[in-house]
Design a protein around this motif. Structure first.
Motif, mmCIF file in Angstrom:
data_model
loop_
_atom_site.group_PDB
_atom_site.id
_atom_site.type_symbol
_atom_site.label_atom_id
_atom_site.label_comp_id
_atom_site.label_asym_id
_atom_site.label_seq_id
_atom_site.Cartn_x
_atom_site.Cartn_y
_atom_site.Cartn_z
ATOM 1 N N GLY A 206 0.794 -1.223 0.000
ATOM 2 C CA GLY A 206 0.000 0.000 0.000
ATOM 3 C C GLY A 206 0.823 1.269 0.000
ATOM 4 O O GLY A 206 0.279 2.360 0.102
ATOM 5 N N THR A 207 2.144 1.109 -0.125
ATOM 6 C CA THR A 207 3.009 2.273 -0.236
ATOM 7 C C THR A 207 3.792 2.172 -1.546
ATOM 8 O O THR A 207 4.103 1.081 -2.013
ATOM 9 C CB THR A 207 4.007 2.374 0.934
ATOM 10 N N ALA B 50 -8.681 -1.081 -7.698
ATOM 11 C CA ALA B 50 -8.704 -1.218 -9.161
ATOM 12 C C ALA B 50 -7.583 -2.139 -9.648
ATOM 13 O O ALA B 50 -7.770 -2.899 -10.601
ATOM 14 C CB ALA B 50 -8.581 0.156 -9.820
ATOM 15 N N ALA B 51 -6.434 -2.053 -9.011
ATOM 16 C CA ALA B 51 -5.272 -2.870 -9.402
ATOM 17 C C ALA B 51 -4.484 -3.189 -8.134
ATOM 18 O O ALA B 51 -3.511 -2.507 -7.814
ATOM 19 C CB ALA B 51 -4.411 -2.112 -10.401
ATOM 20 N N PRO B 52 -4.906 -4.210 -7.379
ATOM 21 C CA PRO B 52 -4.273 -4.473 -6.083
ATOM 22 C C PRO B 52 -2.789 -4.824 -6.155
ATOM 23 O O PRO B 52 -2.097 -4.745 -5.163
ATOM 24 C CB PRO B 52 -5.094 -5.635 -5.507
ATOM 25 N N GLN B 53 -2.292 -5.153 -7.333
ATOM 26 C CA GLN B 53 -0.877 -5.487 -7.476
ATOM 27 C C GLN B 53 -0.017 -4.251 -7.739
ATOM 28 O O GLN B 53 1.202 -4.343 -7.756
ATOM 29 C CB GLN B 53 -0.671 -6.515 -8.601
ATOM 30 N N VAL B 54 -0.621 -3.087 -7.912
ATOM 31 C CA VAL B 54 0.135 -1.876 -8.220
ATOM 32 C C VAL B 54 1.099 -1.561 -7.075
ATOM 33 O O VAL B 54 0.789 -1.762 -5.910
ATOM 34 C CB VAL B 54 -0.820 -0.681 -8.521
ATOM 35 N N GLN B 55 2.306 -1.113 -7.437
ATOM 36 C CA GLN B 55 3.335 -0.856 -6.428
ATOM 37 C C GLN B 55 3.854 0.576 -6.460
ATOM 38 O O GLN B 55 4.728 0.922 -5.680
ATOM 39 C CB GLN B 55 4.504 -1.818 -6.626
ATOM 40 N N GLN B 56 3.312 1.377 -7.379
ATOM 41 C CA GLN B 56 3.753 2.766 -7.471
ATOM 42 C C GLN B 56 2.544 3.690 -7.473
ATOM 43 O O GLN B 56 1.485 3.333 -7.996
ATOM 44 C CB GLN B 56 4.548 3.010 -8.748
ATOM 45 N N CYS B 57 2.755 4.890 -6.919
ATOM 46 C CA CYS B 57 1.709 5.899 -7.007
ATOM 47 C C CYS B 57 1.610 6.361 -8.468
ATOM 48 O O CYS B 57 2.506 6.089 -9.275
ATOM 49 C CB CYS B 57 2.026 7.077 -6.081
ATOM 50 N N ALA B 58 0.531 7.034 -8.799
ATOM 51 C CA ALA B 58 0.327 7.483 -10.180
ATOM 52 C C ALA B 58 1.460 8.381 -10.644
ATOM 53 O O ALA B 58 1.919 8.290 -11.781
ATOM 54 C CB ALA B 58 -1.024 8.192 -10.298
ATOM 55 N N SER B 59 1.949 9.223 -9.753
ATOM 56 C CA SER B 59 3.020 10.155 -10.105
ATOM 57 C C SER B 59 4.309 9.411 -10.465
ATOM 58 O O SER B 59 4.913 9.670 -11.505
ATOM 59 C CB SER B 59 3.263 11.109 -8.939
ATOM 60 N N CYS B 60 4.721 8.479 -9.630
ATOM 61 C CA CYS B 60 5.941 7.715 -9.893
ATOM 62 C C CYS B 60 5.794 6.769 -11.079
ATOM 63 O O CYS B 60 6.774 6.465 -11.759
ATOM 64 C CB CYS B 60 6.353 6.935 -8.649
ATOM 65 N N ALA B 61 4.581 6.314 -11.331
ATOM 66 C CA ALA B 61 4.346 5.428 -12.474
ATOM 67 C C ALA B 61 4.286 6.220 -13.776
ATOM 68 O O ALA B 61 4.208 5.634 -14.853
ATOM 69 C CB ALA B 61 3.043 4.641 -12.264
ATOM 70 N N GLY B 62 4.292 7.551 -13.673
ATOM 71 C CA GLY B 62 4.264 8.383 -14.866
ATOM 72 C C GLY B 62 2.894 8.514 -15.484
ATOM 73 O O GLY B 62 2.778 8.859 -16.650
ATOM 74 N N GLU B 63 1.875 8.233 -14.692
ATOM 75 C CA GLU B 63 0.511 8.340 -15.205
ATOM 76 C C GLU B 63 0.066 9.788 -15.133
ATOM 77 O O GLU B 63 0.373 10.505 -14.209
ATOM 78 C CB GLU B 63 -0.441 7.467 -14.378
ATOM 79 N N THR B 64 -0.671 10.192 -16.155
ATOM 80 C CA THR B 64 -1.238 11.533 -16.155
ATOM 81 C C THR B 64 -2.740 11.422 -16.205
ATOM 82 O O THR B 64 -3.283 10.516 -16.806
ATOM 83 C CB THR B 64 -0.749 12.355 -17.356
ATOM 84 N N ARG B 65 -3.388 12.352 -15.553
ATOM 85 C CA ARG B 65 -4.847 12.377 -15.557
ATOM 86 C C ARG B 65 -5.318 13.456 -16.520
ATOM 87 O O ARG B 65 -4.799 14.562 -16.504
ATOM 88 C CB ARG B 65 -5.392 12.695 -14.169
ATOM 89 N N LEU B 66 -6.259 13.095 -17.326
ATOM 90 C CA LEU B 66 -6.846 14.073 -18.243
ATOM 91 C C LEU B 66 -7.952 14.812 -17.504
ATOM 92 O O LEU B 66 -8.748 14.210 -16.814
ATOM 93 C CB LEU B 66 -7.411 13.369 -19.473
ATOM 94 N N THR B 67 -7.943 16.118 -17.641
ATOM 95 C CA THR B 67 -8.999 16.894 -17.011
ATOM 96 C C THR B 67 -9.918 17.438 -18.079
ATOM 97 O O THR B 67 -9.501 17.749 -19.186
ATOM 98 C CB THR B 67 -8.412 18.066 -16.190
ATOM 99 N N ALA B 68 -11.188 17.536 -17.732
ATOM 100 C CA ALA B 68 -12.176 18.015 -18.698
ATOM 101 C C ALA B 68 -12.152 19.511 -18.824
ATOM 102 O O ALA B 68 -11.724 20.233 -18.007
ATOM 103 C CB ALA B 68 -13.562 17.556 -18.265
#
Length: 94
Positions: free
Chosen positions: A60-61, A76-94
């Motif tokens: 969880g960290t 949504a993805a219990p195996q995830v090991q990185q936060c969205a920021s460290c994983a390089g994910e970006t959120r689209l805003t409307a």
């Protein structure tokens, strides 16, 4: 100064977290069985790593910045090991 909470409130919080961890463990185990059925090695490795982190008390960290991962992200993805920021994910805003 840190807030001192009653033992009753601490126990309730502990039970809530324990319940959430149990739910997430079940999700991980379900996904592990599904991944084994598909023989998806990367999925299996990620899920086994998450279960290992759970056993070590690190689940969880984020493995990079050590930030707590949001419960909705873990559900949504219990195996995830990185936060969205460290994983390089970006959120689209409307």
């Amino acid at each position: 100064m840190a807030e001192i909470r009653s033992p009753r409130l601490l126990m309730e919080e502990c039970r809530r977290y324990t319940t959430q961890l149990s739910e997430l463990r079940m999700l991980l185990e379900e996904r592990l069985h599904a991944a084994r059925a598909r023989r998806a090695r990367l999925d299996i490795a990620a899920i086994e790593a998450a279960l290992e982190r759970m056993e070590r008390g690190l689940y969880g960290t984020c493995i990079r910045c050590e930030a707590f991962l949001p419960l909705d992200r873990l559900r949504a993805a219990p195996q995830v090991q990185q936060c969205a920021s460290c994983a390089g994910e970006t959120r689209l805003t409307a």
